[in-house]
Design a protein around this motif. Structure first.
Motif, PDB file in Angstrom:
ATOM      1  N   MET A   1       0.929  -1.115   0.083  1.00 31.20           N
ATOM      2  CA  MET A   1       0.014  -0.061  -0.012  1.00 31.20           C
ATOM      3  C   MET A   1       0.830   1.316  -0.176  1.00 31.20           C
ATOM      4  N   ARG A   2       0.370   2.498  -0.043  1.00 34.08           N
ATOM      5  CA  ARG A   2       0.985   3.393  -0.303  1.00 34.08           C
ATOM      6  C   ARG A   2       0.623   4.697   0.520  1.00 34.08           C
ATOM      7  N   THR A   4       1.500   8.650   2.232  1.00 31.72           N
ATOM      8  CA  THR A   4       2.330   9.970   2.095  1.00 31.72           C
ATOM      9  C   THR A   4       3.096  10.320   3.416  1.00 31.72           C
ATOM     10  N   VAL A  21       6.205  10.001  -1.137  1.00 33.93           N
ATOM     11  CA  VAL A  21       5.438   8.954  -1.266  1.00 33.93           C
ATOM     12  C   VAL A  21       6.117   7.733  -1.234  1.00 33.93           C
ATOM     13  N   ARG A  22       5.658   6.660  -0.252  1.00 33.87           N
ATOM     14  CA  ARG A  22       6.487   5.544   0.024  1.00 33.87           C
ATOM     15  C   ARG A  22       5.421   4.217   0.014  1.00 33.87           C
ATOM     16  N   GLU A  23       5.926   3.040  -0.597  1.00 41.03           N
ATOM     17  CA  GLU A  23       5.392   1.901  -0.470  1.00 41.03           C
ATOM     18  C   GLU A  23       5.669   1.173   0.701  1.00 41.03           C
ATOM     19  N   ASP A  68      -3.850   2.333   3.728  1.00 41.58           N
ATOM     20  CA  ASP A  68      -3.641   2.819   2.429  1.00 41.58           C
ATOM     21  C   ASP A  68      -4.126   4.128   2.062  1.00 41.58           C
TER      22      ASP A  68
END
Lengths: 81, 180
Positions: A1-2, A4, A21-23, A68
């Motif tokens: 999921m992503r 911020t 923005v990171r997974e 997410d």
């Protein structure tokens, strides 16, 4: 999921960006996000014991769950007024 | 004329009469602060009260032996607004007859300019002074705003308290200072 990631003041300077923005792998907590961030940018670790954290612009604990699309903020000690 | 939650802006507002309509109770703004307008807004709402106390924080020309040129304030704005609202609520819980309003300025602020204004109204002076003092102490504890000090010879981020709104010891410390 992503998620911020938001960084402020000296944390922002150290990271060179105020918004990333990171997974991350679900299920995740604020701690998960912080670990992945500090693995990438070890200089941030110095704030681990003095910072505050927020999820979606509400103060939160490191153990708080992250979903997410959430915004996770890391805040150095404050100096307003 | 009462406090009202404006869902459109996500702010508490005092919906007043006359020239002061829609003056927010709390605000984080890049604009210069207007103590007179905020005081008038609170006075307008405080009909019958006996006291208004005000605090203005100014950018000082020196800090820890350094000659300060100016300050650049940064905020996590949505959380800063919520933290200011939380302080208003805490003050109302402690001094039910007191009403608080506070505006914090961010961005570049020159020496001698106001970075924060706080106005507290109450039936009597003791609660107005106490609520005002409590508010500035809590601002320094829990509002996510940072000073970037530009001084002669360099710049530095100032760091004070680790913000934890649920820290009862910090809250009690602010209360004790307010009531000293």
């Amino acid at each position: 999921m992503r998620v911020t990631v938001r960084l402020f003041a000296r944390l922002r300077d150290l990271a060179g960006a105020g918004e990333l923005v990171r997974e991350v792998q679900a299920p995740a907590t604020v701690q998960t996000v912080w670990r992945s961030l500090t693995a990438e940018m070890p200089s941030l670790v110095q704030y681990e014991n003095t910072m505050s954290v927020a999820v979606n612009a509400e103060y939160a604990k490191m153990a708080a769950a992250v979903s997410d699309g959430d915004e996770v903020a890391f805040l150095p000690p404050v100096s307003g007024g | 004329m009462r406090r009202a939650w404006d869902a459109a802006t996500g702010r508490w507002t005092i919906s007043g009469v006359g020239i002061l309509e829609q003056m927010p109770v709390v605000a984080v703004t890049r604009d210069p602060l207007d103590l007179q307008a905020l005081t008038a807004a609170i006075a307008n709402e405080a009909a019958g009260d006996g006291a208004i106390a005000a605090f203005t924080g100014l950018v000082r020309d020196h800090n820890q032996g350094r000659k300060v040129r100016f300050l650049e304030y940064e905020a996590y704005e949505p959380l800063a607004v919520r933290a200011l609202e939380r302080i208003v609520d805490e003050a109302r819980d402690t001094w039910p007859d007191a009403r608080l309003a506070m505006h914090h300025r961010i961005g570049r602020i020159e020496i001698g300019e106001a970075s924060i204004i706080i106005v507290a109204a109450s039936a009597h002076r003791a609660h107005a002074f106490a609520a005002c003092r409590y508010a500035i102490e809590r601002v320094k504890q829990i509002v996510p705003i940072w000073k970037h000090e530009h001084f002669e010879g360099g710049e530095v981020w100032l760091e004070g308290a680790t913000a934890d709104p649920d820290d009862e010891k910090a809250k009690l410390a602010a209360y004790r200072i307010a009531c000293a």
